[in-house]
Design an enzyme around this catalytic site. Sequence first.
Site, PDB file in Angstrom:
ATOM      1  N   GLU A 219      34.278  42.665  31.892  1.00 35.35           N
ATOM      2  CA  GLU A 219      34.985  43.586  32.779  1.00 35.35           C
ATOM      3  C   GLU A 219      34.904  45.021  32.266  1.00 35.35           C
ATOM      4  OE1 GLU A 219      39.068  42.394  33.334  1.00 35.35           O
ATOM      5  OE2 GLU A 219      38.616  40.347  32.763  1.00 35.35           O
ATOM      6  N   SER A 220      34.697  45.948  33.182  1.00 36.13           N
ATOM      7  CA  SER A 220      34.760  47.390  32.926  1.00 36.13           C
ATOM      8  C   SER A 220      33.514  47.947  32.232  1.00 36.13           C
ATOM      9  CB  SER A 220      35.992  47.760  32.085  1.00 36.13           C
ATOM     10  OG  SER A 220      37.172  47.337  32.721  1.00 36.13           O
TER      11      SER A 220
ATOM     12  N   ASN B 134      37.793  42.368  28.651  1.00 37.19           N
ATOM     13  CA  ASN B 134      37.886  43.735  29.155  1.00 37.19           C
ATOM     14  C   ASN B 134      37.304  44.694  28.123  1.00 37.19           C
ATOM     15  OD1 ASN B 134      38.490  46.086  30.479  1.00 37.19           O
ATOM     16  ND2 ASN B 134      40.652  45.604  30.819  1.00 37.19           N
TER      17      ASN B 134
ATOM     18  N   GLU C  89      42.513  37.593  30.912  1.00 38.41           N
ATOM     19  CA  GLU C  89      41.862  38.784  30.366  1.00 38.41           C
ATOM     20  C   GLU C  89      42.235  39.026  28.906  1.00 38.41           C
ATOM     21  OE1 GLU C  89      41.542  42.515  32.715  1.00 38.41           O
ATOM     22  OE2 GLU C  89      42.694  43.374  31.059  1.00 38.41           O
TER      23      GLU C  89
ATOM     24  N   GLU D 222      35.140  45.310  42.916  1.00 35.26           N
ATOM     25  CA  GLU D 222      36.546  45.710  43.001  1.00 35.26           C
ATOM     26  C   GLU D 222      36.794  46.879  43.957  1.00 35.26           C
ATOM     27  OE1 GLU D 222      39.332  45.099  39.636  1.00 35.26           O
ATOM     28  OE2 GLU D 222      38.953  47.235  39.339  1.00 35.26           O
TER      29      GLU D 222
ATOM     30  N   LYS E 160      44.368  41.769  41.485  1.00 36.76           N
ATOM     31  CA  LYS E 160      44.341  42.483  40.211  1.00 36.76           C
ATOM     32  C   LYS E 160      45.644  43.276  40.080  1.00 36.76           C
ATOM     33  CE  LYS E 160      41.444  44.167  36.815  1.00 36.76           C
ATOM     34  NZ  LYS E 160      40.524  45.252  37.152  1.00 36.76           N
TER      35      LYS E 160
ATOM     36  N   LYS F  12      39.196  49.835  44.248  1.00 33.42           N
ATOM     37  CA  LYS F  12      40.116  50.588  43.379  1.00 33.42           C
ATOM     38  C   LYS F  12      40.102  52.053  43.774  1.00 33.42           C
ATOM     39  CE  LYS F  12      38.909  51.066  38.970  1.00 33.42           C
ATOM     40  NZ  LYS F  12      38.779  50.775  37.522  1.00 33.42           N
TER      41      LYS F  12
END
Length: 262
Positions: free
Chosen positions: A218-219, A188, A167, A55, A118, A57
């Site tokens: 994710e994350s 997530n 998500e 990603e 996103k 970001k």
Amino acid sequence: MTILDKIVAFKKKEVAKIKAEVPVKKLVESPNFKKAQFSLKEGLITKFSTGIIAEFKRQSPSKGIINNDVSVLEVTKGYLDAGVAAQSILTDTSFFGGSMTDLMEARTINQQTPILRKDFVVDGFQIVEAKAIGADAILLIATCLSKKEIKDYGQLASDLGLEVLYEVHTQEDLDKISDLDGKIIGINNRNLKTFEVDLEHSIDLANQIPDSAVKVSESGISDPRIITGLKEYGFQGFLIGENFMKTDNPGLACHEFISQIR
């Protein structure tokens, strides 16, 4: 009011303003609207895929500025050289410092790998917009959408040739998505209401998702060994942003990370 409530409320006003200024016809006439799409799903499940969705970001509500010194072009090139399965680009400006221009710039040099837009989708207009700026897939966040919205937006994306990363964060979120078969489901690990991260979320929900779906974590993924562990629970995709972006050279950080999971 949670952080997510504030983001969604602001996003609805923002999209309403853009809709009033930009006709859908103009979006449909965009050159990107006619281009062939790259499949996010295929990118994740194909043999020898790294599974990494890297990603771009710049900032986040919880961390503030993460990296304002690198360009989307240099990071995109670095990610592609590292062998990512897909690229994720945040296009929210007010809370994450991104823009649609970031995605359009990345698309100019990324002609081989799927790009996920996103953002916080709260209106079908944004899905048409995503195709117009060159995205291959969109994100639908179950936490801030109704069951009907998820179904309708998912169908619109499909009609436009875009794929969807659905998500979820809780079982309640998962229950909003009808027929998980064949879908790309992202869990997530970050609670969007508090922005706290707990990797156990991926593991806890994994068993509730059929093997016919593509599971994405994710994350909060900062160690290559975490990837090995998540693969044992059937995960094929891993969305990583901050871990790469917090470095001086996100592309190199991504390359070094991927070299340890191959």
